[in-house]
Design a protein around this motif. Structure first.
Motif, mmCIF file in Angstrom:
data_model
loop_
_atom_site.group_PDB
_atom_site.id
_atom_site.type_symbol
_atom_site.label_atom_id
_atom_site.label_comp_id
_atom_site.label_asym_id
_atom_site.label_seq_id
_atom_site.Cartn_x
_atom_site.Cartn_y
_atom_site.Cartn_z
ATOM 1 N N ARG A 198 36.633 50.954 16.741
ATOM 2 C CA ARG A 198 36.824 49.665 17.408
ATOM 3 C C ARG A 198 35.930 49.476 18.622
ATOM 4 O O ARG A 198 35.806 48.370 19.155
ATOM 5 C CB ARG A 198 38.287 49.494 17.816
ATOM 6 N N ARG A 199 35.303 50.543 19.108
ATOM 7 C CA ARG A 199 34.466 50.428 20.309
ATOM 8 C C ARG A 199 32.995 50.751 20.057
ATOM 9 O O ARG A 199 32.187 50.669 20.979
ATOM 10 C CB ARG A 199 35.003 51.363 21.385
ATOM 11 N N THR A 200 32.630 51.162 18.856
ATOM 12 C CA THR A 200 31.223 51.461 18.607
ATOM 13 C C THR A 200 30.410 50.177 18.572
ATOM 14 O O THR A 200 30.952 49.080 18.437
ATOM 15 C CB THR A 200 31.037 52.213 17.277
ATOM 16 N N HIS A 201 29.105 50.322 18.652
ATOM 17 C CA HIS A 201 28.218 49.161 18.700
ATOM 18 C C HIS A 201 27.920 48.666 17.289
ATOM 19 O O HIS A 201 26.787 48.718 16.813
ATOM 20 C CB HIS A 201 26.935 49.521 19.454
ATOM 21 N N GLY A 202 28.966 48.181 16.640
ATOM 22 C CA GLY A 202 28.838 47.644 15.300
ATOM 23 C C GLY A 202 29.497 48.549 14.267
ATOM 24 O O GLY A 202 29.656 49.752 14.484
ATOM 25 N N PRO A 203 29.898 47.975 13.118
ATOM 26 C CA PRO A 203 30.561 48.754 12.071
ATOM 27 C C PRO A 203 29.714 49.899 11.534
ATOM 28 O O PRO A 203 30.235 50.974 11.224
ATOM 29 C CB PRO A 203 30.837 47.709 10.976
ATOM 30 N N ALA A 232 47.075 63.831 21.634
ATOM 31 C CA ALA A 232 46.683 63.106 22.844
ATOM 32 C C ALA A 232 45.497 62.207 22.543
ATOM 33 O O ALA A 232 44.570 62.591 21.812
ATOM 34 C CB ALA A 232 46.328 64.080 23.966
ATOM 35 N N SER A 233 45.512 61.006 23.112
ATOM 36 C CA SER A 233 44.401 60.057 22.972
ATOM 37 C C SER A 233 44.332 59.232 24.242
ATOM 38 O O SER A 233 45.104 59.440 25.179
ATOM 39 C CB SER A 233 44.609 59.159 21.743
ATOM 40 N N GLY A 234 43.397 58.291 24.285
ATOM 41 C CA GLY A 234 43.295 57.401 25.434
ATOM 42 C C GLY A 234 42.135 57.717 26.350
ATOM 43 O O GLY A 234 42.309 58.340 27.395
ATOM 44 N N GLY A 235 40.928 57.291 25.964
ATOM 45 C CA GLY A 235 39.757 57.461 26.824
ATOM 46 C C GLY A 235 39.301 58.896 26.977
ATOM 47 O O GLY A 235 38.658 59.235 27.985
ATOM 48 N N LEU A 236 39.563 59.741 26.011
ATOM 49 C CA LEU A 236 39.199 61.153 26.126
ATOM 50 C C LEU A 236 37.756 61.410 25.710
ATOM 51 O O LEU A 236 37.203 60.733 24.843
ATOM 52 C CB LEU A 236 40.118 62.014 25.253
ATOM 53 N N ASP A 237 37.146 62.397 26.339
ATOM 54 C CA ASP A 237 35.869 62.942 25.891
ATOM 55 C C ASP A 237 35.873 64.428 26.215
ATOM 56 O O ASP A 237 36.921 65.000 26.557
ATOM 57 C CB ASP A 237 34.678 62.217 26.519
ATOM 58 N N GLU A 238 34.720 65.079 26.123
ATOM 59 C CA GLU A 238 34.707 66.532 26.315
ATOM 60 C C GLU A 238 35.135 66.955 27.711
ATOM 61 O O GLU A 238 35.719 68.038 27.890
ATOM 62 C CB GLU A 238 33.317 67.114 25.983
ATOM 63 N N TYR A 264 43.416 66.461 19.621
ATOM 64 C CA TYR A 264 42.774 65.507 20.528
ATOM 65 C C TYR A 264 42.098 64.409 19.704
ATOM 66 O O TYR A 264 41.291 64.694 18.816
ATOM 67 C CB TYR A 264 41.739 66.202 21.402
ATOM 68 N N ALA A 265 42.432 63.151 20.003
ATOM 69 C CA ALA A 265 41.799 62.003 19.362
ATOM 70 C C ALA A 265 40.837 61.371 20.361
ATOM 71 O O ALA A 265 41.255 60.939 21.432
ATOM 72 C CB ALA A 265 42.850 60.991 18.917
ATOM 73 N N VAL A 266 39.550 61.365 20.017
ATOM 74 C CA VAL A 266 38.529 60.843 20.931
ATOM 75 C C VAL A 266 37.921 59.588 20.318
ATOM 76 O O VAL A 266 37.761 59.489 19.105
ATOM 77 C CB VAL A 266 37.439 61.895 21.215
ATOM 78 N N GLY A 267 37.608 58.619 21.168
ATOM 79 C CA GLY A 267 37.104 57.357 20.646
ATOM 80 C C GLY A 267 35.934 56.797 21.404
ATOM 81 O O GLY A 267 34.799 57.231 21.245
ATOM 82 N N THR A 268 36.218 55.844 22.288
ATOM 83 C CA THR A 268 35.182 55.058 22.952
ATOM 84 C C THR A 268 34.060 55.896 23.537
ATOM 85 O O THR A 268 32.881 55.686 23.225
ATOM 86 C CB THR A 268 35.808 54.219 24.076
ATOM 87 N N ARG A 269 34.404 56.824 24.393
ATOM 88 C CA ARG A 269 33.383 57.555 25.140
ATOM 89 C C ARG A 269 32.508 58.409 24.238
ATOM 90 O O ARG A 269 31.340 58.659 24.552
ATOM 91 C CB ARG A 269 34.046 58.423 26.209
ATOM 92 N N VAL A 270 33.058 58.830 23.114
ATOM 93 C CA VAL A 270 32.283 59.664 22.191
ATOM 94 C C VAL A 270 31.470 58.801 21.234
ATOM 95 O O VAL A 270 30.285 59.056 20.996
ATOM 96 C CB VAL A 270 33.214 60.617 21.418
ATOM 97 N N GLY A 271 32.078 57.748 20.695
ATOM 98 C CA GLY A 271 31.375 56.902 19.739
ATOM 99 C C GLY A 271 30.148 56.223 20.298
ATOM 100 O O GLY A 271 29.213 55.890 19.546
ATOM 101 N N VAL A 272 30.111 55.998 21.619
ATOM 102 C CA VAL A 272 28.937 55.389 22.252
ATOM 103 C C VAL A 272 28.216 56.380 23.160
ATOM 104 O O VAL A 272 27.292 55.992 23.879
ATOM 105 C CB VAL A 272 29.313 54.121 23.046
ATOM 106 N N ALA A 273 28.633 57.656 23.124
ATOM 107 C CA ALA A 273 28.049 58.693 23.994
ATOM 108 C C ALA A 273 27.934 58.159 25.414
ATOM 109 O O ALA A 273 26.849 58.078 25.997
ATOM 110 C CB ALA A 273 26.687 59.142 23.465
#
Length: 454
Positions: free
Chosen positions: A155-160, A282-288, A304-313
């Protein structure tokens, strides 16, 4: 939108000039990263499969010519020399999943000059984006220290398409699954997901929501417990899970707040209810960085569920990468501009056990016990072997990671491995540099003599 016209304008204008001047001799371009981003001790090579798919299908069609003519405001007939052009060259590359360092070629393209030039932008786009995301994801795997990591980035990456790549790259470096249904179906990645806060809010209370969710989904379930009051949510989830008796695999998910403190309280509540096998996600704005802090603190988090910060580095979203001409028509060439000097000639990278990599000339023999990283993956515009699978890349990643020095593995203040250069490469570089400067001196003297002071 055509892949052929997914390029920078100057690639087209240069190719038109090359064809007009009949400059069709073989050219070698090297794609490499000048410097690693901050807080990176290594990179994970990625994007090669997408690059090879692009090259294998590359053909300039009439509609591509028309698009370029429209953009250039030129008669379409002037671009006709490009019509039908295919990629017919050779590619030598580092396979996906291998660790790479600054200055090392990730791939080298050798093809007739117009062909090799036209594909520059697309290759940089694919290799840079995927390498930077794979490297970020790899650091999450390191930080988790053996605990499963799941991709929640779509949902946060720069395009599908970027979301599909992020899911694949996560799997490539060892993620346990992805929330991306399309990626899971297309790539054979385990699917993983729970529920949103909106689901909880749609019911009169959390207990009703949890029971309804369990009725719709037999087998293990994961309940989101922080919609209202997290500790009360855990207590309600524990009652429902105890009633359900679904067995191992069930979990509660924490998505906000002080994850260290909340996970400890959740663990105590679950254990007191006899639910020692219920996991905490755990999730919610996580990265390394945040995962590393939680693991070091001993937080009882299982997944650990990682999303936004990892998908867009997020902390290092780009690479200082270049695609530079290193040889043309049998002549090694290089760039001398300040801070962007390149090394001439076709190259090979040798991985040496217990020592830094060596960047050498392509024709050099491998040092004792050294392994060449670049291999021929395309010849005559065709793949030399079947497409690689992310599972094969994951095995290469694991093998390379096992041999990476400890300081380069650190999440904070890592020390990158710095490759060495072979004597032959150093000598060629010095020779080409001297030749360029010798050619420039007469012109500089002429220009100086013609200067008039007023």
């Amino acid at each position: 939108m055509s892949d052929v016209t997914t390029t920078d304008l100057y690639e087209v204008t240069m190719a038109m000039s090359y064809l007009r001047e009949d400059m069709r001799a073989p050219a070698t371009f090297s794609l490499f990263v000048r410097d690693l981003p901050p807080d990176r001790g290594f990179l994970v090579a990625a994007g090669l499969e997408a690059a090879l798919d692009f090259l294998a299908g590359y053909r300039v069609r009439r509609e591509d010519i028309q698009e370029c003519a429209d953009v250039l405001h030129r008669p379409v007939q002037e671009l006709d020399p490009l019509l039908g052009l295919r990629f017919e060259g050779e590619v030598r590359a580092v396979p996906e999943g291998r660790l790479v360092f600054a200055g090392e070629p990730l791939l080298e393209v050798t093809a007739p000059l117009p062909q090799a030039q036209l594909v520059e932008t697309y290759l940089l786009n694919q290799v840079c984006h995927q390498t930077v995301v794979a490297s970020k994801a790899a650091r999450c795997v390191l930080a988790a220290a053996g605990r499963p990591v799941v991709d929640f980035s779509l949902r946060r990456t720069h395009g599908p398409w970027a979301g599909l790549q992020a899911a694949r790259l996560g799997a490539l470096v060892g993620f346990a699954g992805t929330s991306n249904v399309s990626a899971a179906a297309a790539l054979g990645i385990p699917a993983s997901g729970t529920m949103a806060h909106s689901y909880i809010e749609a019911f009169p209370g959390e207990e009703e929501a949890f029971h309804a969710f369990a009725r719709a989904h037999p087998g293990p379930v994961t309940f989101l417990v922080d919609t209202y009051d997290t500790e009360e949510g855990v207590r309600i989830a524990a009652r429902v899970l105890a009633d359900l008796r679904r067995g191992p695999g069930c979990a509660v998910r924490l998505d906000s707040g002080d994850l260290d403190t909340l996970s400890r309280r959740a663990r105590a509540t679950l254990d007191a209810a006899g639910l020692t096998d219920v996991r905490i996600v755990a999730s919610g704005g996580l990265d390394e960085y945040s995962v590393d802090r939680l693991v070091r603190a001993g937080a009882p988090i299982d997944v650990y569920a990682v999303g936004t910060r990892v998908g867009v580095a997020a902390d290092a979203p780009y690479l200082d990468a270049a695609y530079k001409l290193v040889a043309y028509d049998g002549r090694p060439v290089m760039k001398l501009s300040s801070a962007k000097v390149t090394a001439p000639g076709r190259k090979q990278v040798f991985r040496r056990p217990g020592r830094p990599d060596m960047i050498a000339l392509a024709q050099e023999e491998a040092p004792d016990s050294a392994q060449p990283l670049l291999r021929t993956v395309m010849r005559g515009g065709r793949r030399t072997e079947p497409p690689d699978h992310w599972r094969d890349a994951r095995e290469r990643f694991r093998e390379d990671l096992a041999g990476l020095p400890g300081p380069a593995r650190r999440i904070r203040d890592p020390e990158p491995v710095r490759p060495e250069r072979s004597l032959a490469l150093e000598q060629l570089t010095a020779s080409v540099r001297a030749g360029i400067r010798a050619r420039l001196r007469p012109r500089q003297r002429v220009a100086s003599a013609g200067t008039t002071v007023r």
